[in-house]
Write a protein that holds these residues in place. Structure first.
Motif, PDB file in Angstrom:
ATOM      1  N   LYS A   1       0.822  -1.214   0.000  1.00  0.00           N
ATOM      2  CA  LYS A   1       0.000   0.000   0.000  1.00  0.00           C
ATOM      3  C   LYS A   1       0.852   1.258   0.000  1.00  0.00           C
ATOM      4  O   LYS A   1       0.490   2.279  -0.595  1.00  0.00           O
ATOM      5  N   ILE A   2       1.993   1.210   0.691  1.00  0.00           N
ATOM      6  CA  ILE A   2       2.863   2.389   0.778  1.00  0.00           C
ATOM      7  C   ILE A   2       4.270   2.103   0.255  1.00  0.00           C
ATOM      8  O   ILE A   2       5.153   2.962   0.346  1.00  0.00           O
ATOM      9  N   ASN A   3       4.470   0.894  -0.272  1.00  0.00           N
ATOM     10  CA  ASN A   3       5.768   0.488  -0.833  1.00  0.00           C
ATOM     11  C   ASN A   3       6.903   0.585   0.184  1.00  0.00           C
ATOM     12  O   ASN A   3       8.051   0.885  -0.166  1.00  0.00           O
ATOM     13  N   LYS A   4       6.585   0.307   1.439  1.00  0.00           N
ATOM     14  CA  LYS A   4       7.614   0.331   2.474  1.00  0.00           C
ATOM     15  C   LYS A   4       8.282  -1.030   2.567  1.00  0.00           C
ATOM     16  O   LYS A   4       7.625  -2.063   2.601  1.00  0.00           O
ATOM     17  N   VAL A   5       9.625  -1.022   2.625  1.00  0.00           N
ATOM     18  CA  VAL A   5      10.406  -2.253   2.677  1.00  0.00           C
ATOM     19  C   VAL A   5      11.049  -2.395   4.049  1.00  0.00           C
ATOM     20  O   VAL A   5      11.661  -1.449   4.557  1.00  0.00           O
ATOM     21  N   VAL A   6      10.910  -3.585   4.657  1.00  0.00           N
ATOM     22  CA  VAL A   6      11.578  -3.878   5.917  1.00  0.00           C
ATOM     23  C   VAL A   6      12.418  -5.131   5.706  1.00  0.00           C
ATOM     24  O   VAL A   6      11.892  -6.178   5.301  1.00  0.00           O
ATOM     25  N   ASN A   7      13.707  -5.023   5.944  1.00  0.00           N
ATOM     26  CA  ASN A   7      14.604  -6.164   5.791  1.00  0.00           C
ATOM     27  C   ASN A   7      14.699  -6.932   7.097  1.00  0.00           C
ATOM     28  O   ASN A   7      14.824  -6.355   8.171  1.00  0.00           O
ATOM     29  N   MET A   8      14.651  -8.239   7.004  1.00  0.00           N
ATOM     30  CA  MET A   8      14.648  -9.095   8.178  1.00  0.00           C
ATOM     31  C   MET A   8      15.857 -10.019   8.155  1.00  0.00           C
ATOM     32  O   MET A   8      16.299 -10.459   7.091  1.00  0.00           O
ATOM     33  N   THR A   9      16.373 -10.302   9.341  1.00  0.00           N
ATOM     34  CA  THR A   9      17.454 -11.272   9.487  1.00  0.00           C
ATOM     35  C   THR A   9      17.065 -12.290  10.555  1.00  0.00           C
ATOM     36  O   THR A   9      16.105 -12.083  11.305  1.00  0.00           O
ATOM     37  N   ILE A  10      17.810 -13.367  10.621  1.00  0.00           N
ATOM     38  CA  ILE A  10      17.578 -14.395  11.634  1.00  0.00           C
ATOM     39  C   ILE A  10      18.884 -14.588  12.388  1.00  0.00           C
ATOM     40  O   ILE A  10      19.914 -14.922  11.793  1.00  0.00           O
ATOM     41  N   ALA A  11      18.829 -14.349  13.681  1.00  0.00           N
ATOM     42  CA  ALA A  11      20.044 -14.418  14.491  1.00  0.00           C
ATOM     43  C   ALA A  11      20.458 -15.858  14.729  1.00  0.00           C
ATOM     44  O   ALA A  11      19.624 -16.765  14.796  1.00  0.00           O
ATOM     45  N   SER A  12      21.753 -16.058  14.882  1.00  0.00           N
ATOM     46  CA  SER A  12      22.270 -17.371  15.267  1.00  0.00           C
ATOM     47  C   SER A  12      21.908 -17.645  16.723  1.00  0.00           C
ATOM     48  O   SER A  12      21.684 -16.715  17.502  1.00  0.00           O
ATOM     49  N   ASP A  13      21.835 -18.897  17.066  1.00  0.00           N
ATOM     50  CA  ASP A  13      21.497 -19.301  18.428  1.00  0.00           C
ATOM     51  C   ASP A  13      22.607 -20.194  18.957  1.00  0.00           C
ATOM     52  O   ASP A  13      22.673 -21.382  18.637  1.00  0.00           O
ATOM     53  N   SER A  14      23.495 -19.613  19.756  1.00  0.00           N
ATOM     54  CA  SER A  14      24.633 -20.374  20.282  1.00  0.00           C
ATOM     55  C   SER A  14      24.197 -21.404  21.315  1.00  0.00           C
ATOM     56  O   SER A  14      24.837 -22.434  21.486  1.00  0.00           O
ATOM     57  N   VAL A  15      23.070 -21.126  22.008  1.00  0.00           N
ATOM     58  CA  VAL A  15      22.594 -22.055  23.025  1.00  0.00           C
ATOM     59  C   VAL A  15      22.136 -23.347  22.380  1.00  0.00           C
ATOM     60  O   VAL A  15      22.483 -24.451  22.808  1.00  0.00           O
ATOM     61  N   ARG A  16      21.330 -23.228  21.325  1.00  0.00           N
ATOM     62  CA  ARG A  16      20.837 -24.418  20.638  1.00  0.00           C
ATOM     63  C   ARG A  16      21.767 -24.854  19.507  1.00  0.00           C
ATOM     64  O   ARG A  16      21.544 -25.878  18.872  1.00  0.00           O
TER      65      ARG A  16
END
Length: 464
Positions: free
Chosen positions: A162-177
């Motif tokens: 609707k507003i052409n807004k872009v949000v970039n997403m990342t996935i963090a590493s999980d040292s515990v698992r």
């Protein structure tokens, strides 16, 4: 059909199959009529199909490798190739349609474009002008909430059309698992719950957008392989995951406030084509049927006939192996008979202290040898945690179990938790001879005798 890379259903119920080298095949399920579209007989500029879109106006869009973007209307093919102010790349890797009828195009190296079929104009989103995370797009999806979800070579981007807004997403590493998510995705899919299913060659990461929690699912959790090819949600809101040579059905549940995943997997043994399956090659038809493309054609899956929350029988303790040696009824092992009757009948197993490496062989009362069934089990008296057996290996093994009395509780994995039938087996590991009750009684008698002799000796000394 040959090698099927992508599938879609058009507004009229026709099925379209994009092949790896034979162009497009349109199939009418009602009339069984087939029509082929190739470079030789139509306006296509490539016979290598990568993605398909059945649009709301009845047209079909085809993204190709090196052949640009084609649109099919009433059997006529129109193809767009790169041009100034037009299509930016001839390699199209993803297609989606928003609620306004705009077609979103994911390219291999030129970012994302929005095409308005009414005005015939393009808006381009790249890593330079609109902050898209990466210009190499692996998948495109229009989610149920109206967002465009784009898998990239640098995790994924979400766009509000609707507003052409872009949000970039990342996935963090999980040292515990102990997992590091692959930055390049095979497909990114957002389901109706808002969960993001991030598919990659190294497993499936599930992102809960509400809590920010992440979960890694792979072979250890019951998937039929860790190379994830395709993800789709069925009409029951269950998730279907195609791996290279298998298919997994995932039911999402809430357990103690946390997401839980019941997984049941299928392979060639269950009737699937041998594979390998291709990336982003699943399609959900309007009637709920799922189509899965691969190197050998198409699999047709009816989810309602494969519901894994239906009881699939009672777990059966079908056999015993001791130090990798199968122990039968009446078999003598080191001078004694361990099984005088079947485990499932006696429901009791007594082992000596030196026999702590053993395997309980499992089956169901609907078929003793059923390697496609996975079991969940826990050992009361040792741990309250439920463990799921490995895919294609229904047996339960123990090594070095301390002396004591335990109860093995087993149910079929994937059965409805409230209705799942449980089977119980009492397991007794006898202590070594020096830790038995009679040994302790002997120790006490010896101690009393020593005390008596010492006391008697001391009295004699006093008499002198």
């Amino acid at each position: 059909f040959g090698v099927v890379n992508c599938i879609t259903e058009d507004l009229h119920g026709n099925l379209w199959f994009g092949t790896n080298d034979k162009g497009l095949l349109c199939y009418n399920p009602a009339t069984k009529r087939k029509v082929e579209y190739t470079v030789a007989n139509s306006g296509l500029l490539s016979d290598v199909m990568v993605c398909l879109l059945g649009a709301s106006d009845g047209s079909v869009w085809a993204g190709t490798y090196n052949g640009g973007l084609s649109r099919l209307v009433d059997g006529k093919v129109t193809t767009m190739m790169p041009s100034p102010n037009g299509l930016s790349n001839k390699n199209i890797w993803g297609l989606a349609e928003d609620n306004a009828g705009n077609v979103w195009i994911g390219t291999l190296g030129s970012g994302i474009q929005r095409y308005d079929p009414q005005r015939h104009n393009f808006i381009t989103f790249t890593s330079h002008n609109k902050n898209v995370s990466n210009d190499y797009i692996s998948s495109m999806q229009m989610s149920s909430n109206g967002w465009v979800v784009a898998g990239t070579s640098d995790f994924y981007s979400v766009i509000d059309p609707k507003i052409n807004k872009v949000v970039n997403m990342t996935i963090a590493s999980d040292s515990v698992r102990g997992f590091i998510p692959a930055s390049a995705s095979t497909q990114v899919y957002m389901d109706t719950r808002g969960l993001v299913w991030y598919a990659s060659p190294s497993g499936l990461v599930v992102v809960d957008t509400e809590t920010g929690n992440t979960f890694l699912l792979d072979e250890k959790d019951g998937l039929e392989g860790s190379t994830i090819c395709s993800v789709i949600e069925d009409l029951n809101n269950d998730i279907w995951v195609a791996t290279e040579f298998g298919l997994s059905h995932i039911m999402v549940k809430n357990k103690d406030g946390e997401r839980a995943f019941d997984i049941h997997s299928y392979s060639q043994q269950d009737g699937l084509l041998p594979g390998p399956h291709n990336r982003r090659s699943m399609c959900l038809m309007r009637n709920g049927t799922i189509l899965l493309g691969g190197a050998n054609g198409v699999d047709i899956i009816s989810p309602d006939k494969l519901r894994t929350n239906v009881k699939r029988g009672q777990p059966v303790f079908s056999g015993l192996m001791l130090f990798d040696k199968e122990i039968g009824i009446g078999t003598e092992y080191e001078g004694r008979v361990i099984l005088k009757e079947s485990l499932d009948k006696s429901r009791r197993l007594v082992l000596h202290s030196g026999e702590r490496q053993f395997t309980i062989q499992m089956g169901t009362n609907q078929g003793i040898a059923d390697n496609n069934v996975q079991f969940s089990y826990r050992l009361e008296g040792f741990s309250d945690n439920w463990i799921t057996t490995n895919p294609n290996d229904p047996n339960i093994s123990f090594t070095g179990l301390p002396a004591g009395t335990y109860t093995l509780v087993v149910k079929i994995s994937g059965d409805d938790a409230e209705k799942a039938a449980e089977s119980r087996l009492e397991i007794i590991i006898e202590p070594p001879f020096y830790a038995t009750w009679w040994a302790y009684a002997l120790y006490i008698l010896i101690a009393l005798l020593v005390l008596y002799l010492w006391t008697r000796h001391e009295k004699k000394k006093l008499n002198f």
